[in-house]
Motif scaffolding. Structure first.
Motif, PDB file in Angstrom:
ATOM      1  N   THR A 145       0.817  -1.227   0.000  1.00 25.83           N
ATOM      2  CA  THR A 145       0.000   0.000   0.000  1.00 25.83           C
ATOM      3  C   THR A 145       0.847   1.273   0.000  1.00 25.83           C
ATOM      4  O   THR A 145       0.328   2.363  -0.197  1.00 25.83           O
ATOM      5  N   HIS A 146       2.136   1.132   0.248  1.00 20.66           N
ATOM      6  CA  HIS A 146       3.005   2.312   0.271  1.00 20.66           C
ATOM      7  C   HIS A 146       3.236   2.860  -1.140  1.00 20.66           C
ATOM      8  O   HIS A 146       3.018   2.156  -2.130  1.00 20.66           O
ATOM      9  N   GLY A 147       3.718   4.086  -1.201  1.00 20.30           N
ATOM     10  CA  GLY A 147       3.984   4.675  -2.508  1.00 20.30           C
ATOM     11  C   GLY A 147       4.824   5.927  -2.390  1.00 20.30           C
ATOM     12  O   GLY A 147       5.474   6.168  -1.368  1.00 20.30           O
ATOM     13  N   TYR A 148       4.802   6.714  -3.452  1.00 24.49           N
ATOM     14  CA  TYR A 148       5.551   7.982  -3.438  1.00 24.49           C
ATOM     15  C   TYR A 148       4.835   9.000  -4.307  1.00 24.49           C
ATOM     16  O   TYR A 148       3.997   8.652  -5.150  1.00 24.49           O
ATOM     17  N   VAL A 149       5.189  10.245  -4.089  1.00 22.57           N
ATOM     18  CA  VAL A 149       4.712  11.328  -4.936  1.00 22.57           C
ATOM     19  C   VAL A 149       5.936  12.159  -5.322  1.00 22.57           C
ATOM     20  O   VAL A 149       6.873  12.287  -4.521  1.00 22.57           O
ATOM     21  N   VAL A 150       5.952  12.663  -6.548  1.00 20.94           N
ATOM     22  CA  VAL A 150       7.066  13.521  -6.971  1.00 20.94           C
ATOM     23  C   VAL A 150       6.799  14.919  -6.401  1.00 20.94           C
ATOM     24  O   VAL A 150       5.880  15.624  -6.832  1.00 20.94           O
ATOM     25  N   VAL A 151       7.599  15.284  -5.424  1.00 24.06           N
ATOM     26  CA  VAL A 151       7.271  16.447  -4.589  1.00 24.06           C
ATOM     27  C   VAL A 151       7.263  17.777  -5.358  1.00 24.06           C
ATOM     28  O   VAL A 151       6.346  18.579  -5.160  1.00 24.06           O
ATOM     29  N   PRO A 152       8.231  18.042  -6.235  1.00 20.02           N
ATOM     30  CA  PRO A 152       8.147  19.330  -6.952  1.00 20.02           C
ATOM     31  C   PRO A 152       6.840  19.455  -7.740  1.00 20.02           C
ATOM     32  O   PRO A 152       6.255  20.538  -7.810  1.00 20.02           O
ATOM     33  N   GLU A 153       6.361  18.333  -8.291  1.00 17.42           N
ATOM     34  CA  GLU A 153       5.091  18.386  -9.033  1.00 17.42           C
ATOM     35  C   GLU A 153       3.919  18.616  -8.079  1.00 17.42           C
ATOM     36  O   GLU A 153       2.989  19.366  -8.391  1.00 17.42           O
ATOM     37  N   LEU A 154       3.972  17.959  -6.916  1.00 24.03           N
ATOM     38  CA  LEU A 154       2.890  18.131  -5.938  1.00 24.03           C
ATOM     39  C   LEU A 154       2.807  19.584  -5.478  1.00 24.03           C
ATOM     40  O   LEU A 154       1.726  20.184  -5.437  1.00 24.03           O
ATOM     41  N   VAL A 155       3.961  20.160  -5.154  1.00 21.51           N
ATOM     42  CA  VAL A 155       3.956  21.517  -4.596  1.00 21.51           C
ATOM     43  C   VAL A 155       3.540  22.538  -5.654  1.00 21.51           C
ATOM     44  O   VAL A 155       2.756  23.456  -5.374  1.00 21.51           O
ATOM     45  N   ALA A 156       4.024  22.350  -6.880  1.00 21.06           N
ATOM     46  CA  ALA A 156       3.623  23.275  -7.955  1.00 21.06           C
ATOM     47  C   ALA A 156       2.115  23.190  -8.177  1.00 21.06           C
ATOM     48  O   ALA A 156       1.437  24.213  -8.367  1.00 21.06           O
ATOM     49  N   ALA A 157       1.575  21.974  -8.118  1.00 23.29           N
ATOM     50  CA  ALA A 157       0.133  21.812  -8.339  1.00 23.29           C
ATOM     51  C   ALA A 157      -0.668  22.381  -7.164  1.00 23.29           C
ATOM     52  O   ALA A 157      -1.719  23.001  -7.362  1.00 23.29           O
ATOM     53  N   LEU A 158      -0.168  22.175  -5.935  1.00 23.74           N
ATOM     54  CA  LEU A 158      -0.868  22.742  -4.773  1.00 23.74           C
ATOM     55  C   LEU A 158      -0.927  24.266  -4.877  1.00 23.74           C
ATOM     56  O   LEU A 158      -1.969  24.878  -4.622  1.00 23.74           O
TER      57      LEU A 158
END
Ligand SMILES: Cc1cc2nc3c(=O)[nH]c(=O)nc-3n(C[C@H](O)[C@H](O)[C@H](O)COP(=O)(O)OP(=O)(O)OC[C@H]3O[C@@H](n4cnc5c(N)ncnc54)[C@H](O)[C@@H]3O)c2cc1C
Length: 348
Positions: A145-158
């Motif tokens: 169930t674990h995973g990852y998110v590409v943080v620069p993309e997450l922050v830019a989208a937020l």
């Protein structure tokens, strides 16, 4: 007057701003750097409560709750920002690189057959799942169930999503002073004064530099983390790999992140030869084909560590209208969706 002023545009400040904006508040976010330019830019983006919340305490529970929010969080932010975010629940393999670790991981896998989806995978099966893993590895605990998110993309989208709800960002705008004024606050930078109804301190490791946050004096300290990015030249990795000395996150573009050091060196944000050497040594131990990878970059961030390892997400005990969302240490990316909801619920 703006409803809420947020100090800090890391993942926490951005997530809180986005949630408040979505709920209809007027919000201004001030950051001394770029959006996401603090600890956030160095993060590996791993979402792994079963590894991070070693014992079943509050951190573990919060991690699980936040992970459960992640699918909807990403879908919502992608839709309102009109951007895509690389986010994969590809699972973690905690590699047993010693007999002792094999015993611990195997026992841990058995103890968690309660819906946690952690299972012990013996050595030969690990090599089928991940052919690049060293033949020395004795087995692994798989948490699917674990995973990852590409943080620069997450922050830019937020940030883009928050802006779509009217949130404004002022970057390169260090907040020098915050004073209660007429039932609200006056936030002062070198360039301007902004009047807001409420203030949320999302200043990460720099929280106790703010006079207004003196009740948190000494409660949040920086822990330096160095993280490498390599371009993988061998068979693609499928899972996040975690050994006793490093972890590896495989991005879709065939680069991999290798993290991370944990160093008590104050506010020193330098990348060091020792940090890079240790991480390269550790990754080559579990993945011998890392020797042929290209070196892309090293990133450095200061994790905001609280005394008890738990995030501080609450109203000030001294000043009405002042709130804190800080101290997320190793789990700010994982805990961002939950933190945003908790804080917005308290403010509303
Ligand atoms: C190497 C490394 C790997 C990591 N890996 C993971 C991971 O895999 N998964 C995970 O969940 N977490 C991970 N983390 C932890 C995660 O990155 C942090 O918990 C998270 O980024 C903290 O976010 P933040 O917004 O609180 O702090 P920050 O990102 O540090 O943001 C704080 C912001 O406040 C601004 N600021 C401070 N003072 C002021 C002021 N006076 N005026 C204006 N602005 C100010 C700063 O400029 C900064 O941008 C990792 C961290 C590191 C360093």
């Amino acid at each position: 007057m703006v409803d809420v002023g947020i100090i800090g545009a890391g993942v926490i400040g951005c997530a809180v701003a986005e949630e408040l904006g979505r709920r209809g508040a007027s919000v201004v976010v001030l950051d001394a750097r770029e959006v996401g330019g603090g600890a956030t830019q160095a993060s590996a983006g791993i979402l792994a409560p079963y590894i991070e919340g070693h014992e079943r305490g509050a951190l573990f529970e919060q991690g699980l709750q936040s992970l459960a929010l992640y699918d909807d969080f990403i879908t919502r932010v992608e839709s309102s920002s009109n951007r895509s975010i690389e986010y994969r629940r590809c699972g973690t393999l905690e590699l047993a690189d010693s007999a002792e670790r094999a015993r611990t991981l195997c026992a841990g896998a058995e103890a968690r057959q309660d819906g946690a989806a952690a299972e012990w995978v013996p050595g030969p099966a690990v090599h089928e799942l991940e052919p690049c893993v060293s033949a020395e590895v004795l087995g692994a605990r798989l948490c699917a169930t674990h995973g990852y998110v590409v943080v620069p993309e997450l922050v830019a989208a937020l940030a883009a999503s928050a802006q779509s709800f009217g949130v404004t960002f002022h970057t390169h705008a260090p907040v020098e002073d915050v004073q209660p004024e007429n039932g609200g606050f006056c936030m002062r930078t070198t360039a301007e004064e902004i009047r807001v109804g409420k203030v949320v301190v999302c200043a990460g490791s720099w929280t106790s530099w703010l006079d207004i946050a003196d009740e948190l004096q000494g409660r949040v300290r920086p822990v330096r983390g160095q993280l490498l990015r390599l371009r993988w030249q061998s068979e693609p990795l499928r899972h996040i790999l975690w050994s006793s000395a490093c972890y590896v996150v495989p991005w879709v573009d065939r680069t991999v992140l290798v993290g991370a050091t944990a160093e008590e060196v104050g506010f020193d944000e330098r990348a060091t030869v020792a940090g890079v050497k240790d991480l390269l040594g550790a990754v080559c131990e579990i993945l011998p084909s890392a020797w042929s990878a290209d070196f892309v970059e090293v990133r450095v961030g200061l994790r905001p560590a609280s005394r008890d390892g738990l995030p501080i997400v609450r109203a000030s005990e001294r000043i009405t209208g002042l709130f804190f969302a800080t101290g997320h240490f190793r789990n700010g990316i994982l805990l961002a969706p939950l933190t945003a909801v908790m804080l917005a619920d308290q403010i509303s």
